[in-house]
Design an enzyme around this catalytic site. Structure first.
Site, mmCIF file in Angstrom:
data_model
loop_
_atom_site.group_PDB
_atom_site.id
_atom_site.type_symbol
_atom_site.label_atom_id
_atom_site.label_comp_id
_atom_site.label_asym_id
_atom_site.label_seq_id
_atom_site.Cartn_x
_atom_site.Cartn_y
_atom_site.Cartn_z
ATOM 1 N N LEU A 219 0.713 -1.033 -0.059
ATOM 2 C CA LEU A 219 0.057 -0.051 0.065
ATOM 3 C C LEU A 219 0.599 1.284 -0.179
ATOM 4 C CD1 LEU A 219 -2.904 -0.794 1.977
ATOM 5 C CD2 LEU A 219 -2.597 -1.253 -0.223
ATOM 6 N N GLY A 220 2.204 1.409 0.458
ATOM 7 C CA GLY A 220 2.815 2.408 0.200
ATOM 8 C C GLY A 220 4.249 2.345 1.152
ATOM 9 N N THR A 280 -2.457 6.886 4.923
ATOM 10 C CA THR A 280 -1.497 6.316 4.654
ATOM 11 C C THR A 280 -0.692 7.514 3.928
ATOM 12 O OG1 THR A 280 -2.786 4.537 3.657
ATOM 13 C CG2 THR A 280 -0.943 4.933 2.676
ATOM 14 N N HIS A 283 1.413 9.554 6.722
ATOM 15 C CA HIS A 283 2.319 8.922 7.342
ATOM 16 C C HIS A 283 3.628 8.774 6.639
ATOM 17 C CE1 HIS A 283 3.769 5.325 9.924
ATOM 18 N NE2 HIS A 283 4.389 5.157 9.033
ATOM 19 N N GLU A 284 3.175 8.277 5.325
ATOM 20 C CA GLU A 284 4.479 8.105 4.197
ATOM 21 C C GLU A 284 5.116 9.546 4.073
ATOM 22 O OE1 GLU A 284 5.793 5.750 3.748
ATOM 23 O OE2 GLU A 284 4.179 4.277 4.294
ATOM 24 N N HIS A 287 7.574 10.267 6.797
ATOM 25 C CA HIS A 287 8.736 9.381 6.717
ATOM 26 C C HIS A 287 9.669 10.529 5.620
ATOM 27 C CE1 HIS A 287 8.390 6.028 8.953
ATOM 28 N NE2 HIS A 287 7.476 5.548 8.066
ATOM 29 N N HIS A 293 9.180 5.787 12.579
ATOM 30 C CA HIS A 293 8.109 5.241 13.295
ATOM 31 C C HIS A 293 8.091 5.675 14.968
ATOM 32 C CE1 HIS A 293 7.715 2.185 9.990
ATOM 33 N NE2 HIS A 293 6.894 2.977 9.599
ATOM 34 N N THR A 308 7.379 12.277 22.475
ATOM 35 C CA THR A 308 6.449 11.064 22.226
ATOM 36 C C THR A 308 6.897 10.188 23.148
ATOM 37 O OG1 THR A 308 8.125 10.359 20.770
ATOM 38 C CG2 THR A 308 6.280 11.676 19.721
ATOM 39 N N ASP A 344 -6.990 5.053 10.905
ATOM 40 C CA ASP A 344 -6.984 6.452 10.499
ATOM 41 C C ASP A 344 -7.622 7.144 11.352
ATOM 42 O OD1 ASP A 344 -5.859 5.923 8.012
ATOM 43 O OD2 ASP A 344 -7.329 6.783 6.740
#
Length: 695
Positions: A219-220, A280, A283-284, A287, A293, A308, A344
């Protein structure tokens, strides 16, 4: 950091950067048959709740590091970026500060000639919805799902806009549709073929790709920033090497059906019902902007953001109760962080320290810092009448029923003007010949497109040139997007075989539930088919099917694997395969194993074979004389006969038999008296008589 996060009631499970394996597939397969960038998918990669492997970005980064020894290791990257982050954090105040950065975006929609709105050629509205979601999330927009009230929640002051200028200085809507003559793409094929062939200058655009991944399972993933840093000295604060690693692959990739949000669905969206909120890509892109992560890719790992919590591992779904962190004392994990793996609807936060990393990357990293000054998202002057023309790719093909020396070329016309485009006159030439005029009519709003077809007659592959002569009855004032050139490919005629009997063999792998196959004729009628089969712990027995086909026909065989990895591999040893051969095994029509999602072949049968049936010398009886079994040998050019009749020397009928398979060509003569006999073999309306002796 101590924080009690609210529990949300979210239902839709989102994959953030995923390589899905399919819920129906066995655990053993997930660990051994599928791969991420050439490495087996291990148990640790698999979501225990539903069998999905979530994120391929970490695996992709390792793949890039192995390919390019000059690319920074993770440790070298953190040694470079950490002092810069500390310096930035020391200079900023606790309030939001600095200017807003708008990143120009181009979305390359990769397809295989499908019409817009047919998978994977997603609509403009679906593409635009993804940009909307990212802006909500990165800007923490009030009144949207991207807003949060967490005290460490940050407006990253990063926003995104579809490009308005293409690399040639022509107007665009930032959506680049490209047909690449392939139905689906593996992760490595995207890197080796798709990205280099389509990327726009990554120093001026953030490149995003939507594709149909092989097996529709990945997916990605994103390319992490890099600067070719070569020292591990944590005090090294020098600038970046401007080469910055792999420039022709830099960007973010998504499966077409998780790109965008159903919140803006106008009825045209092609979204997976589970992954339809656009996170999706949130998030990507994180990066791509340097975020790790949240669990640091290891148990109680480090994401290099102090605000965090230290996560034990990735979180899935919307866990309740919220897991406690690895901190001392423990606090609730931040399950709503965009860099976790929760649903999501659970996600709504980037933190201040994550923002710090993003700002430093945007100020310093190769092909990130230049985007701050890119003007590719700035509006440009549009003319009232302006059309752009593009040639769709001409793809190699073996087609049943294809006209000899003829192919179909698709041409797409875009309206880049402010007035609706209702007519255009185009000229095109084939192999440098004279101009041929094509008059297009329709009604296109600004940045909309239409595709039409022309027929090319040529004995060989060649070149085509097309140009726009007028738009809406007037001369087009922008000439820089009025021409296109390319090559066309004449479809190859299917191979002809001079026999009608075929043997299909299928050695399934361990995952028969993934395999289906069919043989259809030129009218689309399925003559033979099989699967899905049953998964097995050991290799199943070889499946053998005899096909009896009609004369003067074209056939297409297709084999499919729903997981997208063919039938080449098993869990421990052994492989699957298939082949189609003549009955004597001497002629191979097609064979294969590692065909990803699907593989096809077309072939024809001999139209003149029967003319030689009665006079053929390639038919005989053996053993002759015979004491027991008599065999009829018929040339494979003719296929199985319809029937045969045995006569004695007086012409009396002794027996008759219809032929349905090759076993019927073996005759038991034990009931016959010794003597001379004749056998008449019938094929359609032709006959062949042979003599034999029972002795």
């Amino acid at each position: 950091m101590k924080r009690i996060a609210p529990v949300s009631t979210h239902k839709i499970f989102v994959l953030i950067c995923l390589f899905t394996l399919g819920i129906a597939y066995g655990q053993g397969k997930k660990q051994t048959k599928n791969t991420l960038f050439g490495k087996p998918v291990t148990k640790e990669n698999v979501n225990p709740k539903n069998g999905y492997t979530r994120c391929a970005t970490t695996e992709y980064e390792k793949f890039l590091q192995e390919k390019n020894p000059k690319r920074m290791t993770d440790a070298q990257f953190e040694a470079w970026v950490t002092p810069l982050i500390r310096r930035y954090a020391a200079m900023r105040t606790t309030s939001q500060s600095g200017g807003i950065i708008t990143i120009p975006v181009v979305v390359h929609v990769i397809h295989n000639g499908q019409a817009v709105g047919t998978a994977p050629n997603i609509t403009d509205a679906q593409v635009q919805s993804q940009i909307t979601v990212m802006n909500q999330d990165y800007r923490k927009m009030a009144g949207t799902p991207g807003y949060n009230t967490n005290p460490v929640g940050a407006d990253t002051q990063i926003q995104f806009a579809l490009a308005q200028q293409d690399p040639n200085g022509n107007p665009t809507n930032g959506i680049d549709r490209v047909s690449l003559c392939q139905t689906s793409w593996s992760d490595t094929e995207v890197d080796s073929t798709v990205k280099p062939a389509t990327i726009w200058d990554p120093t001026q655009y953030m490149n995003m790709w939507t594709v149909q991944f092989t097996g529709n399972t990945l997916l990605g993933y994103a390319q992490f920033p890099d600067n070719n840093f070569t020292t591990t000295d944590p005090n090294y604060l020098a600038g970046l090497n401007t080469s910055g690693g792999s420039a022709n692959t830099d960007g973010v990739v998504s499966n077409y059906n998780v790109f965008g949000s159903n919140a803006y669905n106008d009825g045209t969206f092609l979204l997976n019902s589970t992954y339809d909120k656009g996170r999706t890509m949130t998030h990507e892109v994180g990066h791509w902007l340097g975020l790790r992560h949240i669990w640091g890719d290891s148990t109680c790992g480090n994401d290099f953001c102090a605000d965090t919590p230290v996560h034990h591992d990735a979180n899935y779904g919307c866990p309740s109760p919220i897991p406690l962190s690895c901190d001392t004392p423990p606090v609730n994990e931040m399950i709503d962080n965009y860099m976790d793996y929760t649903d999501d609807l659970c996600m709504d936060i980037f933190t201040q320290n994550q923002k710090d990393r993003i700002v430093v990357i945007m100020n310093n990293a190769a092909r990130r810092s230049t985007l701050k000054t890119s003007t590719k998202n700035s509006p440009m002057t549009l003319f009232a009448n302006d059309a752009e023309v593009k040639l769709e790719a001409s793809c190699p093909a073996v087609i049943c029923g294809a006209a000899p020396n003829q192919t179909i070329q698709k041409i797409t016309i875009y309206n880049r003007g402010t007035s609706n485009l209702t007519s255009a006159r185009l000229n095109y030439s084939i192999n440098g010949g004279g101009n041929i005029t094509y008059n297009w009519t329709g009604n296109l709003a600004t940045h909309k497109s239409a595709t039409f077809e022309i027929t090319i007659n040529s004995a060989t592959n060649g070149t085509i040139n097309v140009s726009i002569a007028t738009v809406n009855g007037v001369t087009d004032p922008r000439t820089t997007n009025n021409t296109a050139s390319g090559t066309f490919i004449i479809p190859t005629a299917p191979t002809n075989y001079t026999f009608l009997n075929y043997v299909f063999r299928l050695q399934q792998d361990y995952f028969g539930s993934e395999t289906t196959w069919s043989l259809i004729n030129a009218s689309g009628i399925t003559l033979y088919s099989g699967g899905p089969y049953t998964d097995k712990a050991t290799l199943p027995a070889l499946l053998t099917k005899n096909w009896i086909l009609a004369n003067n026909q074209c056939y297409t065989f297709t084999i499919n694997d729903s997981a997208g990895d063919g039938i080449c591999c098993g869990t421990t040893s052994g492989s699957g395969y298939y082949d189609i051969k003549s009955t004597d095994g001497l002629t191979v029509i097609k064979s294969g194993a590692s065909f990803t999602s699907s593989e096809s072949t077309s072939f024809t049968t001999n139209t003149l074979a029967y003319e030689k049936f009665e006079t053929s010398n390639d038919m005989y009886l053996y053993p002759n004389p015979t004491k027991g079994t008599l065999n009829i040998k018929v040339s494979r050019n003719f296929g199985l006969p319809n029937s045969y009749t045995i006569y004695n020397y007086l012409g009396q009928i002794i027996s008759q038999k219809n032929v349905s398979n090759e076993n019927d060509l073996s005759i038991n003569t034990s009931t016959l008296s010794n003597g001379v006999y004749f056998i008449m073999i019938v094929k359609e309306d032709q006959k062949k008589t042979l003599q034999f002796i029972k002795g």
